[in-house]
Scaffold this active site. Structure first.
Site, PDB file in Angstrom:
ATOM      1  N   PRO A   1     114.533 -51.901 -53.397  1.00 51.02           N
ATOM      2  CA  PRO A   1     114.610 -51.994 -51.933  1.00 51.02           C
ATOM      3  C   PRO A   1     113.528 -51.159 -51.265  1.00 51.02           C
ATOM      4  O   PRO A   1     112.908 -50.297 -51.901  1.00 51.02           O
ATOM      5  CB  PRO A   1     116.015 -51.454 -51.627  1.00 51.02           C
ATOM      6  CG  PRO A   1     116.374 -50.616 -52.805  1.00 51.02           C
ATOM      7  CD  PRO A   1     115.702 -51.226 -53.987  1.00 51.02           C
TER       8      PRO A   1
ATOM      9  N   VAL B   1     112.226 -46.625 -51.291  1.00 52.49           N
ATOM     10  CA  VAL B   1     112.636 -45.845 -52.467  1.00 52.49           C
ATOM     11  C   VAL B   1     111.449 -45.185 -53.168  1.00 52.49           C
ATOM     12  O   VAL B   1     111.626 -44.495 -54.169  1.00 52.49           O
ATOM     13  CB  VAL B   1     113.413 -46.731 -53.468  1.00 52.49           C
ATOM     14  CG1 VAL B   1     114.699 -47.217 -52.854  1.00 52.49           C
ATOM     15  CG2 VAL B   1     112.557 -47.896 -53.935  1.00 52.49           C
TER      16      VAL B   1
ATOM     17  N   THR C   1     105.504 -47.390 -53.766  1.00 53.93           N
ATOM     18  CA  THR C   1     104.071 -47.201 -53.528  1.00 53.93           C
ATOM     19  C   THR C   1     103.642 -45.777 -53.837  1.00 53.93           C
ATOM     20  O   THR C   1     102.594 -45.551 -54.463  1.00 53.93           O
ATOM     21  CB  THR C   1     103.731 -47.558 -52.077  1.00 53.93           C
ATOM     22  OG1 THR C   1     104.118 -48.910 -51.816  1.00 53.93           O
ATOM     23  CG2 THR C   1     102.242 -47.406 -51.816  1.00 53.93           C
TER      24      THR C   1
ATOM     25  N   SER D   1     128.921 -63.964 -56.211  1.00 55.03           N
ATOM     26  CA  SER D   1     129.643 -62.731 -56.518  1.00 55.03           C
ATOM     27  C   SER D   1     130.814 -62.463 -55.575  1.00 55.03           C
ATOM     28  O   SER D   1     131.547 -61.494 -55.789  1.00 55.03           O
ATOM     29  CB  SER D   1     128.675 -61.537 -56.467  1.00 55.03           C
ATOM     30  OG  SER D   1     128.116 -61.393 -55.187  1.00 55.03           O
TER      31      SER D   1
ATOM     32  N   LYS E   1     125.294 -52.199 -55.769  1.00 55.95           N
ATOM     33  CA  LYS E   1     126.607 -52.455 -55.166  1.00 55.95           C
ATOM     34  C   LYS E   1     127.509 -51.227 -55.279  1.00 55.95           C
ATOM     35  O   LYS E   1     128.227 -50.878 -54.330  1.00 55.95           O
ATOM     36  CB  LYS E   1     127.255 -53.661 -55.835  1.00 55.95           C
ATOM     37  CG  LYS E   1     126.527 -54.977 -55.571  1.00 55.95           C
ATOM     38  CD  LYS E   1     127.154 -56.129 -56.329  1.00 55.95           C
ATOM     39  CE  LYS E   1     126.423 -57.436 -56.077  1.00 55.95           C
ATOM     40  NZ  LYS E   1     127.011 -58.569 -56.834  1.00 55.95           N
TER      41      LYS E   1
END
Length: 882
Positions: free
Chosen positions: A405, A408, A411, A770, A813
Site C-alpha cells: 500500500p 509504507v 521508494t 472473501s 486484513k
C-alpha cells in the site's frame, strides 16, 4: 568585350522592385514578394507563362544611398507605385525620392513558392543572367514593364589573350584579371579543401571565364549592399575588376587577422564550415560571424572522445561511420545537428564506467536499520544479494518488485539500497506512461527524436551499474503509441537486457549490471508476462507499535527540521502519537501520520513565533509529561483567544497532550464504532483488502414482507453478488438444522419475505469472494434474531456445500482488525500458515479462529455457539494468543 552578339534577353522586361539585396549576374538569390504590384507580376507573368522568355524578369534593387534630390529635377516624370514614388528622368528610375537606379539585372526565375502564412506572399529563387539599362517605361500597371538595353553578353566571353589585346600595349585589363584570379585562388586556398563545396569552388575558378569572377565572388564574400551596387553599376569590365579587387583583398586580410588571434585549428574548422554554408551563388554570408559554441565544430576532439569512450566494437563502428558523415556535412544542414547530438550522447553514455559495490554486510545492516524500521524481509533480501556478490563478482543485478500500500516506504527503501551498495540512484516515474517510446526511445528519422528513459537515466547517473527505481509500474497505460509494459519485458528480463537496444541508439547496451527495483500497489494490473520477470516482495502495512517507533525515529525529527523547530521547543509523547494513529489516521502507511505531525509543528511554530507557549493542561496525567516537566514548569493549555492562568517559563518545551491535540487537529476522525453498530441482529464485520491496505467492512441485512426477492446494494461486483446468492442458498438448505424461520414462522427463510443486503460506503466499488462467510453470518443473525459478537471480524470464501476456502491479504486484513479494536478474527483453516507473517505483539492481542466449514464460523461468531449445532463449544479450532 567580344563583338559577337551571343544570346539576347527580351527587349521588354517586367520589373521586380526589391528591398532585400542586390542580385549580381552569375549569382542566385531568394526574393520575397509581398507588395501588390510584385504579386501581380508573379501571378500574371511567371505562373501563367509557358515559354522560357516568360520566366526572365528585370530585378531593380531599392537599397542605394541618397545621391540626388528630386527637387532639383522639376521636369522629371513621377510615377506612383503603391506606397513608393518612382521618378524617371530619361527613364532612369528613382525610388523613395532617394535612390537613383538606372541599371538592373535580368534574372531567370528558377523556382516560385507560395504561402498564406502569416500573410499571402511568394518566394522566388532567381539566378542573375546579365546587366541591363532601362530605356523607357512602357506600362505602369498592374506591374511595371520597361524597354531595356542589354549591357552584358551571354555565352560569348573573352579569353585572357583577347583581354590583353583589347587592353592596349600595357595590357592593363589582362593584368587586372590576373591579379584578381590570384587573389581569388589565395582566398580559397586559406580554406579547407576537404570540404566538398570549397573544393568545387576551387575547380570553378579554373573553369569559369575571367569576366564572370568579379560578379560571382562579390556575391559570396562579406560586402554591403552599396558595395554590391557599385559592382552592378560597373558596366566596363576594367572598372568591375577595380571595384571588386579591394573587396577581395579586404576579405583575405580579415582571414589572416583571425588566424593570428585565434587557435589555427579551431579557426580553420569554423571558417571552412561557415564559408561552405555561404559559398553557393547568391548566399549572403559573412566570414566575420562566430558560432556560439567554440567546441561544437571540433570534430577532431569529438573523434578522440569516441575512441576513448571504451565502447563495444559494434557501437564504435557505428560512431566512426557517423563521424565520417559528419565531416562531409555542411553545418547548415538539419541532419548535421541530429548527427552531432547522436555522437555526443554515444560519447556520454557509461559504456565501461561503473562504481564499486560496498560489500560489508555488517555496515549494510546498520545502514538499513538506521534508515528504516521493520521491513525485515526487504532488508534480508538486500543482505543476501551482498553475500552472493562477495562470492561471485559477475552476478547479474536482480529485478525486484516491491508491492504494498502507499506510504509504507517502498521508494525510500530503494534509495537506501543504493546508499547501502554505494551505487548511484535514479528514479523513473511510470505512472500514466502510455507510449512505448518512453522506454525504447524514438527512431532518429523522426523530428524531435530522443532516447528512452532508460538510456537517458544512464546518461544522467554516468555509470552502468546504478539502482533504477521503476516507480508505479502497475499504473502503466496503453495507447495507439504502443504498450510500455511490453517494452519493459526486454528491460526486465535478465536473459535479454544484456543487449538492450534503444531505438534512438540503434546499438545494443548492456543493462545486466543495473539493479532494477519496481514498485506497485497491486499486482492485479501488472501484465502476467511482466510480473513473471520480477521477484515480488510484499511490503505489508505497519502495526500501531511500528508506527509509533517510525514516528519518533524518523517522522518527528524530520518535521521538526522542516519547520525550524528543535526538540527543546516541541515534544510529542508516545501516548499522543498513539492517539494520532488511532483517532486521526487509519492507513497502512505513515503518510497521513506525517501530515498530522506537520500540522502540529505548524501550530507550535505560530506560538513560538508569537512568543507564546502552548502548555499542558492540569488535568493531563503526570506520567505522560516528558523529562522537562520534572524541573518545575507548570503547563496549562492556552486555547485561542484565552490567556493561560500560569505561563510556563520561556525555556520549557511545548508538550502536546490529548487536549492540545484536539485543539490543533480538531475532533476525532475515527472512533471505535464496532460495538456501537452491532447492537441489532443482521449486522457483522468483514475484512477486505484494498490497494491502500486492509479495511474492516460492515455488512447489514434486513427483511420485510414480500415475494422472496434478494436485493443487494453497495456497488457490488459480480463475484460478491454470486457470494450473496451462495450464502442464501446454503442457509435455505440448512434452515431446519439451524432453526431459521421467516416472518410467519415457516421453515423457508425466503417464503413471503424479501431480503435486503447492504454494504455501507456505497460510493466505493467492492468485489471479491472473501465476504462469503460474513454474508452467511449476517443472514443467520437476521433469521435467528441473535446478535453477532461485537469483537469479531471474519474473512473467507464459501462453497455451496458450506466449505470455507482460503483468501489472500491475510496480514493486511488482520492489521486492519487490530487497528479497529477487534479481539477475535475468523480466517479459513488453510490460511493458518499466513499467521506467521503477523507481528508477535499483534498475535498476542488477538484470538484467531481457523474454520474449515460454515458450522465452525457460526459457532465462533455468536456467544455460546449457534442453535442446532452439536457440541458447539468444541467445533472451532481456536489459536489463542499465539
Amino acid at each position: 568585350m567580344s563583338s559577337n552578339s551571343g544570346i539576347q534577353i527580351p527587349s521588354r522586361l517586367p520589373l521586380l522592385l526589391t528591398h532585400e539585396g542586390v542580385l549580381l549576374p552569375g549569382s542566385t538569390m531568394r526574393i520575397s514578394v509581398e507588395t501588390a504590384r510584385n504579386m501581380h507580376l508573379v501571378k500574371n507573368r511567371l505562373l501563367k507563362g509557358t515559354s522560357l522568355k516568360s520566366t526572365i524578369i528585370g530585378v531593380i534593387p531599392n537599397t542605394r544611398d541618397p545621391e540626388y534630390d528630386t527637387e532639383d529635377l522639376p521636369t522629371l516624370h513621377r510615377v506612383s507605385f503603391g506606397k513608393d514614388d518612382y521618378v524617371f528622368p530619361r527613364l532612369i528610375l528613382f525610388c523613395n525620392y532617394r535612390s537613383l537606379i538606372s541599371i538592373g539585372t535580368a534574372g531567370l526565375a528558377v523556382q516560385v513558392v507560395g504561402s498564406n502564412w502569416p500573410k499571402p506572399h511568394y518566394t522566388l529563387l532567381i539566378t542573375g543572367l546579365c546587366r541591363f539599362r532601362v530605356a523607357q517605361l512602357l506600362k505602369e500597371g498592374p506591374f511595371p514593364v520597361a524597354e531595356v538595353e542589354q549591357l552584358d553578353k551571354l555565352e560569348q566571353y573573352t579569353s585572357p589573350e583577347e583581354m590583353s589585346e583589347a587592353a592596349g600595349p600595357d595590357g592593363e585589363l589582362g593584368e587586372l584579371s590576373q591579379r584578381f584570379y590570384q587573389a581569388a585562388v589565395q582566398l580559397v586556398g586559406m580554406l579547407d579543401m576537404s570540404v566538398p563545396v570549397v573544393a568545387k569552388l576551387r575547380r570553378l575558378l579554373d573553369s569559369l571565364p575571367r569576366e564572370t569572377l568579379p560578379d560571382v565572388l562579390a556575391s559570396m564574400i562579406h560586402t554591403s549592399n552599396n558595395e554590391k551596387l557599385q559592382v552592378l553599376d560597373a558596366v566596363s569590365l576594367e572598372e568591375r575588376f577595380k571595384k571588386t579587387l579591394p573587396l577581395l583583398t579586404r576579405q583575405i586580410e580579415g582571414l589572416k587577422l583571425l588566424q593570428k588571434t585565434r587557435k589555427p585549428r579551431l579557426d580553420d574548422d569554423k571558417r571552412v564550415k561557415a564559408f561552405a554554408c555561404g559559398v553557393l551563388p547568391g548566399r549572403q554570408f559573412s566570414l566575420d560571424e562566430e558560432g556560439d559554441d567554440e567546441d561544437g565544430d571540433d570534430t577532431a576532439v569529438l573523434e578522440r572522445k569516441v575512441k576513448g569512450a571504451n565502447m563495444p566494437e559494434p557501437a564504435l563502428r557505428v560512431c566512426l561511420k557517423e563521424l565520417k558523415r559528419l565531416k562531409k556535412m555542411p553545418q547548415s544542414m538539419p541532419e548535421y545537428a541530429l548527427t552531432r547530438n547522436y555522437l555526443d550522447l554515444m560519447v556520454e553514455l557509461p559504456w565501461s564506467k561503473s562504481t564499486t559495490d560496498c560489500l560489508d554486510i555488517h555496515a549494510a545492516r546498520v545502514l538499513l536499520d538506521s534508515d528504516h524500521y521493520a521491513m525485515e524481509k526487504l532488508k534480508r533480501r538486500v543482505l543476501e544479494y551482498l553475500a552472493v556478490r562477495q562470492l561471485k563478482s559477475t552476478l547479474k543485478g536482480p529485478i525486484l518488485c516491491f508491492v504494498g500500500p502507499p506510504g509504507v516506504g517502498k521508494t525510500s527503501v530503494g534509495r537506501s539500497i543504493a546508499r547501502t551498495l554505494g551505487r548511484e540512484f535514479h528514479r523513473i516515474a511510470l505512472g500514466g506512461v502510455c507510449d512505448q517510446s518512453d522506454i525504447r526511445g524514438h527512431r532518429r528519422t523522426y523530428v524531435g527524436s530522443m532516447p528512452g528513459r532508460i538510456i537517458n537515466g544512464l546518461k544522467t547517473v554516468g555509470v552502468n551499474n546504478p539502482v533504477f527505481l521503476l516507480d508505479e509500474v502497475d499504473k502503466l497505460g496503453k495507447s495507439l503509441q504502443g504498450d510500455p509494459a511490453s517494452a519493459l519485458l526486454e528491460v526486465l528480463d535478465p536473459e535479454q537486457n544484456h543487449s538492450f537496444t534503444d531505438h534512438y541508439l540503434n546499438v545494443a547496451f548492456d543493462l545486466s549490471q543495473v539493479l532494477f527495483i519496481a514498485t506497485a500497489n497491486s499486482t492485479a494490473t501488472i501484465p502476467p508476462a511482466l510480473l513473471d520477470r520480477m521477484e515480488v516482495l510484499q511490503v505489508q502495512g505497519y502495526t500501531q507499535e511500528e508506527k509509533v517507533e517510525i514516528a519518533h525515529r524518523h517522522l518527528i525529527p524530520h518535521q521538526l527540521e522542516q519547520h525550524g523547530l528543535t526538540p527543546q521547543q516541541l515534544q510529542i509523547p508516545q501516548d499522543t502519537t498513539q492517539d494520532i494513529i488511532s483517532k486521526y489516521t487509519r492507513e497502512a502507511g505513515v503518510r497521513s501520520l506525517e501530515r498530522k505531525i506537520g500540522a502540529i509543528c505548524r501550530a507550535v511554530a505560530v506560538k513560538v513565533a508569537e512568543g507564546h507557549n502552548v502548555t499542558k493542561s492540569e488535568a493531563a496525567p503526570a506520567e505522560s509529561a516528558p523529562q522537562g516537566a520534572e524541573h518545575g514548569g507548570r503547563k496549562t493549555k492556552e486555547p485561542d483567544g484565552v490567556s493561560a492562568d500560569m505561563a510556563a517559563p520561556p525555556d520549557m518545551p511545548i508538550v502536546i497532550d490529548h487536549i492540545a491535540l484536539k485543539d490543533i487537529l480538531g475532533p476525532h476522525v475515527f472512533e471505535m464504532e464496532v460495538s456501537e453498530r452491532l447492537t441489532l441482529p443482521g449486522v457483522a464485520v468483514g475484512l477486505a483488502w484494498t490497494p491502500l491496505g486492509g479495511e474492516i467492512m460492515f455488512v447489514e441485512a434486513s427483511r420485510m414482507e414480500g415475494e422472496g426477492q434478494l436485493t443487494l446494494t453497495g456497488q457490488l461486483g459480480d463475484v460478491m453478488k454470486e457470494s450473496a446468492h451462495l450464502a442464501m442458498s446454503w442457509l435455505r438448505s440448512n434452515a431446519k438444522t439451524y432453526q431459521l424461520t421467516n416472518l410467519v414462522g415457516g421453515s423457508d427463510p425466503l417464503e413471503g419475505t424479501d431480503i435486503h443486503l447492504h454494504f455501507p460506503a456505497g460510493a466505493v466499488t467492492k468485489d471479491g469472494p472473501s465476504a462469503g462467510v460474513t454474508m452467511v453470518t449476517v443472514l443467520a443473525s437476521l433469521f435467528s434474531g441473535r446478535l453477532v459478537r461485537s469483537d469479531v471480524a471474519m474473512t473467507g470464501e464459501i462453497t455451496l456445500r458450506g466449505l470455507v476456502l482460503p483468501v489472500g491479504g491475510i496480514k493486511d486484513k488482520v492489521l486492519a482488525a487490530h487497528r479497529a479494536g477487534v479481539k477475535r478474527v475468523i480466517i479459513p483453516k488453510r490460511n493458518e500458515k499466513d499467521l506467521e507473517e503477523i507481528p508477535a505483539n499483534v498475535r498476542k492481542e488477538l484470538d484467531f479462529v481457523t474454520a474449515s466449514n460454515l458450522d465452525e464460523v457460526l459457532n465462533a461468531a455468536f456467544d455460546g455457539g449457534f442453535p442446532g449445532m452439536s457440541n458447539p463449544l468444541t467445533l472451532p479450532h481456536i489459536v489463542s494468543k499465539l
